[in-house]
Scaffold this active site. Structure first.
Site: not given
Ligand code: FPP
Length: 260
Positions: A40, A42, A53, A88, A208, A214-216
């Site tokens: 996470d 990026n 992005r 996503n 992470r 969080r685990l998303s």
């Protein structure tokens, strides 16, 4: 549960090994059998540099290569990387397209190195929804590495834990209706076998990046007893030393699995 790894008395091969040794203090490392990573940050990495992005995702891909190489060198058995989630798709179309080209780009560029390093490529997720070019690249890599017995590189691609559990529940129900499975025979092991990770051990360590805690929707069943390690470092800045730091933390933790 996991391999013991010690540098005690061993000739230290390079600076990385030195850092790894220093981190553990007691010089005994447990290399996790299975490391799962939520890559996470990026987007924020790119934004801070005034870049689009996708530049962050491109840089992130280079980090995937570095970390695969190092995890394999350390003797990790399975490395699962969250490359694209079922959520996503909500991102702008251009970004989704870019993200779904990355596996192809990565596997085309590094397949030879993966083969040379005895890495076996796998994928878990809802592959039916993937663009044909992505699926094709992954299938070629899977096929060409299927006999490798080194580290398993498991890409979570169009993966979501709730999708995975929903599919497992459907398949269990169908097997019950077809008379292949008895309700009374359902155990935790049986459920595990219906998940996309059926042939893999649960992750020992979850990493992470980017400071999100969080685990998303990632491996919710499999992470039940996993040690969690969060870092503020954005994924494009993550490197071998950070991996060592995570493993050193993991090595110092006592896993009790609910016992004492
Ligand atoms: C989350 O960062 C990252 C992703 C959704 C994609 C992760 C993919 C890679 C690192 C490259 C994958 C490479 C291969 C080989 C498959 P974010 O965009 O949500 O970051 P932000 O929270 O800072 O916006």
């Amino acid at each position: 549960m996991f391999e013991k790894f010690s540098f005690k008395g061993a000739k230290q091969k390079n600076k990385r090994d030195n850092d790894l040794n220093k981190d553990t203090a007691k010089s005994e490392l447990h290399i996790p059998r299975h490391i799962a990573i939520i890559m996470d940050g990026n987007g924020r990495w790119a934004k801070e540099r005034g870049l689009p992005r996708v530049a962050g995702h491109r840089e992130g891909m280079k980090v995937v290569k570095k970390i695969v190489r190092e995890a394999s060198r350390l003797g990790v058995e399975v490395l699962t990387m969250y490359a694209f989630s079922t959520e996503n798709w909500k991102r702008p179309k251009d970004e989704v397209e870019f993200l779904l080209k990355l596996p192809e780009q990565f596997l085309t560029t590094y397949l030879k190195e993966l083969i040379d390093n005895n890495v076996q490529v796998r994928i878990m997720g809802d592959t039916k929804q993937l663009p044909p070019h992505t699926l094709r690249a992954v299938n070629i890599a899977k096929e060409r590495t299927k006999d490798n017995d080194g580290m398993i590189l498991n890409f979570a691609l169009n993966y979501g834990s709730r999708y995975e559990m929903t599919m497992a529940l459907k398949n269990i129900s169908e097997d019950i209706l077809a008379g292949h499975l008895n309700v009374n025979d359902i155990t935790e092991d049986v459920i595990s076998n219906y998940l996309l990770t059926s042939a893999l051990p649960d992750p020992d360590l979850l990493i992470r990046t980017s400071g999100e805690i969080r685990l998303s929707n990632f491996m919710l069943w499999q992470l039940a007893y996993t040690e969690l390690w969060f870092t503020n470092v954005y994924w494009p800045d993550f490197n071998e030393e950070h991996l060592h730091e995570a493993i050193a933390h993991f090595s110092r933790r006592t896993r009790r699995y609910g016992g004492v």
